[in-house]
Design a protein around this motif. Sequence first.
Motif, PDB file in Angstrom:
ATOM      1  N   GLY A 294       0.818  -1.201   0.000  1.00  0.00           N
ATOM      2  CA  GLY A 294       0.000   0.000   0.000  1.00  0.00           C
ATOM      3  C   GLY A 294       0.850   1.249   0.000  1.00  0.00           C
ATOM      4  O   GLY A 294       2.065   1.193   0.248  1.00  0.00           O
ATOM      5  N   ALA A 295       0.187   2.372  -0.256  1.00  0.00           N
ATOM      6  CA  ALA A 295       0.879   3.656  -0.307  1.00  0.00           C
ATOM      7  C   ALA A 295      -0.052   4.755   0.174  1.00  0.00           C
ATOM      8  O   ALA A 295      -1.270   4.654   0.026  1.00  0.00           O
ATOM      9  CB  ALA A 295       1.347   3.947  -1.730  1.00  0.00           C
ATOM     10  N   ALA A 296       0.536   5.785   0.754  1.00  0.00           N
ATOM     11  CA  ALA A 296      -0.201   6.992   1.136  1.00  0.00           C
ATOM     12  C   ALA A 296       0.577   8.180   0.585  1.00  0.00           C
ATOM     13  O   ALA A 296       1.784   8.288   0.810  1.00  0.00           O
ATOM     14  CB  ALA A 296      -0.338   7.097   2.644  1.00  0.00           C
ATOM     15  N   SER A 297      -0.120   9.047  -0.137  1.00  0.00           N
ATOM     16  CA  SER A 297       0.543  10.158  -0.828  1.00  0.00           C
ATOM     17  C   SER A 297       0.203  11.488  -0.184  1.00  0.00           C
ATOM     18  O   SER A 297      -0.938  11.726   0.207  1.00  0.00           O
ATOM     19  CB  SER A 297       0.107  10.183  -2.290  1.00  0.00           C
ATOM     20  OG  SER A 297       0.368   8.942  -2.905  1.00  0.00           O
ATOM     21  N   HIS A 298       1.212  12.350  -0.122  1.00  0.00           N
ATOM     22  CA  HIS A 298       1.057  13.696   0.443  1.00  0.00           C
ATOM     23  C   HIS A 298       1.686  14.675  -0.546  1.00  0.00           C
ATOM     24  O   HIS A 298       2.884  14.588  -0.820  1.00  0.00           O
ATOM     25  CB  HIS A 298       1.754  13.802   1.798  1.00  0.00           C
ATOM     26  CG  HIS A 298       1.378  12.699   2.729  1.00  0.00           C
ATOM     27  ND1 HIS A 298       0.252  12.738   3.515  1.00  0.00           N
ATOM     28  CD2 HIS A 298       1.978  11.508   2.976  1.00  0.00           C
ATOM     29  CE1 HIS A 298       0.178  11.619   4.214  1.00  0.00           C
ATOM     30  NE2 HIS A 298       1.209  10.856   3.896  1.00  0.00           N
ATOM     31  N   PHE A 299       0.887  15.602  -1.067  1.00  0.00           N
ATOM     32  CA  PHE A 299       1.366  16.559  -2.052  1.00  0.00           C
ATOM     33  C   PHE A 299       1.896  17.804  -1.353  1.00  0.00           C
ATOM     34  O   PHE A 299       1.197  18.398  -0.533  1.00  0.00           O
ATOM     35  CB  PHE A 299       0.242  16.941  -3.020  1.00  0.00           C
ATOM     36  CG  PHE A 299      -0.102  15.843  -3.972  1.00  0.00           C
ATOM     37  CD1 PHE A 299       0.437  15.826  -5.248  1.00  0.00           C
ATOM     38  CD2 PHE A 299      -0.943  14.807  -3.592  1.00  0.00           C
ATOM     39  CE1 PHE A 299       0.135  14.795  -6.135  1.00  0.00           C
ATOM     40  CE2 PHE A 299      -1.251  13.778  -4.464  1.00  0.00           C
ATOM     41  CZ  PHE A 299      -0.707  13.771  -5.736  1.00  0.00           C
ATOM     42  N   ALA A 300       3.113  18.196  -1.685  1.00  0.00           N
ATOM     43  CA  ALA A 300       3.685  19.422  -1.145  1.00  0.00           C
ATOM     44  C   ALA A 300       3.054  20.605  -1.864  1.00  0.00           C
ATOM     45  O   ALA A 300       3.028  20.647  -3.101  1.00  0.00           O
ATOM     46  CB  ALA A 300       5.201  19.434  -1.346  1.00  0.00           C
ATOM     47  N   LEU A 301       2.534  21.553  -1.107  1.00  0.00           N
ATOM     48  CA  LEU A 301       1.910  22.737  -1.694  1.00  0.00           C
ATOM     49  C   LEU A 301       2.957  23.763  -2.106  1.00  0.00           C
ATOM     50  O   LEU A 301       2.771  24.483  -3.084  1.00  0.00           O
ATOM     51  CB  LEU A 301       0.924  23.354  -0.704  1.00  0.00           C
ATOM     52  CG  LEU A 301      -0.218  22.429  -0.268  1.00  0.00           C
ATOM     53  CD1 LEU A 301      -1.093  23.128   0.766  1.00  0.00           C
ATOM     54  CD2 LEU A 301      -1.039  21.988  -1.471  1.00  0.00           C
ATOM     55  N   SER A 302       4.028  23.836  -1.342  1.00  0.00           N
ATOM     56  CA  SER A 302       5.134  24.731  -1.674  1.00  0.00           C
ATOM     57  C   SER A 302       6.374  24.221  -0.953  1.00  0.00           C
ATOM     58  O   SER A 302       6.287  23.377  -0.066  1.00  0.00           O
ATOM     59  CB  SER A 302       4.829  26.178  -1.265  1.00  0.00           C
ATOM     60  OG  SER A 302       4.741  26.265   0.152  1.00  0.00           O
ATOM     61  N   THR A 303       7.510  24.757  -1.338  1.00  0.00           N
ATOM     62  CA  THR A 303       8.766  24.394  -0.693  1.00  0.00           C
ATOM     63  C   THR A 303       9.198  25.559   0.188  1.00  0.00           C
ATOM     64  O   THR A 303       9.460  26.657  -0.314  1.00  0.00           O
ATOM     65  CB  THR A 303       9.857  24.090  -1.737  1.00  0.00           C
ATOM     66  OG1 THR A 303       9.392  23.012  -2.561  1.00  0.00           O
ATOM     67  CG2 THR A 303      11.171  23.699  -1.084  1.00  0.00           C
ATOM     68  N   THR A 304       9.227  25.337   1.483  1.00  0.00           N
ATOM     69  CA  THR A 304       9.631  26.362   2.436  1.00  0.00           C
ATOM     70  C   THR A 304      11.140  26.399   2.581  1.00  0.00           C
ATOM     71  O   THR A 304      11.742  27.456   2.679  1.00  0.00           O
ATOM     72  CB  THR A 304       8.977  26.093   3.803  1.00  0.00           C
ATOM     73  OG1 THR A 304       7.561  26.033   3.627  1.00  0.00           O
ATOM     74  CG2 THR A 304       9.322  27.171   4.803  1.00  0.00           C
TER      75      THR A 304
END
Length: 156
Positions: free
Chosen positions: A138-148
């Motif tokens: 399985g996998a869980a994905s998290h999208f980065a909204l911006s790079t701090t």
Amino acid sequence: MKQDYQIDAIDRRIIAILQADAAIPHAQLAEQVGASTASCWRRIKALEAAGVLTRAVRLVDPAKVDRGVNVLCNIRMRSHAREPRSAFETFVDACPEIVECFSMSGEWDYLLRVVVADVADYNQFLMHTLLAQPTVAGAASHFALSTTKYTTALPV
């Protein structure tokens, strides 16, 4: 790294400067650290021989090469045996979209940083490449909204 190699203050300055600009001319580097060009060159060679300095690379702006989306993806393995883990790591090594991979403690087995053009590109990669791997449960994905913050430089 050789255990008998001791990094001193000049070595640390050399390392810090090279992390910021690996293409800096040796004469300019020597001037910045307060050493002769020959001494600076010898120190760089010693740091390379000791394994402190490894390869030099150029950093690329991801958006300029159509890879502006960063996805952090947690992976759960079907098995923790050596062969499936080795097979998965070989797969990861062969996927250019996966730019970082960490074996993790805790609930998830691996954490991947995947760079893609857009959400549709990631969906294609996830469904047809990543989840098609027989070792992946399985996998869980998290999208980065911006790079701090993004750096490859280590504190020295």
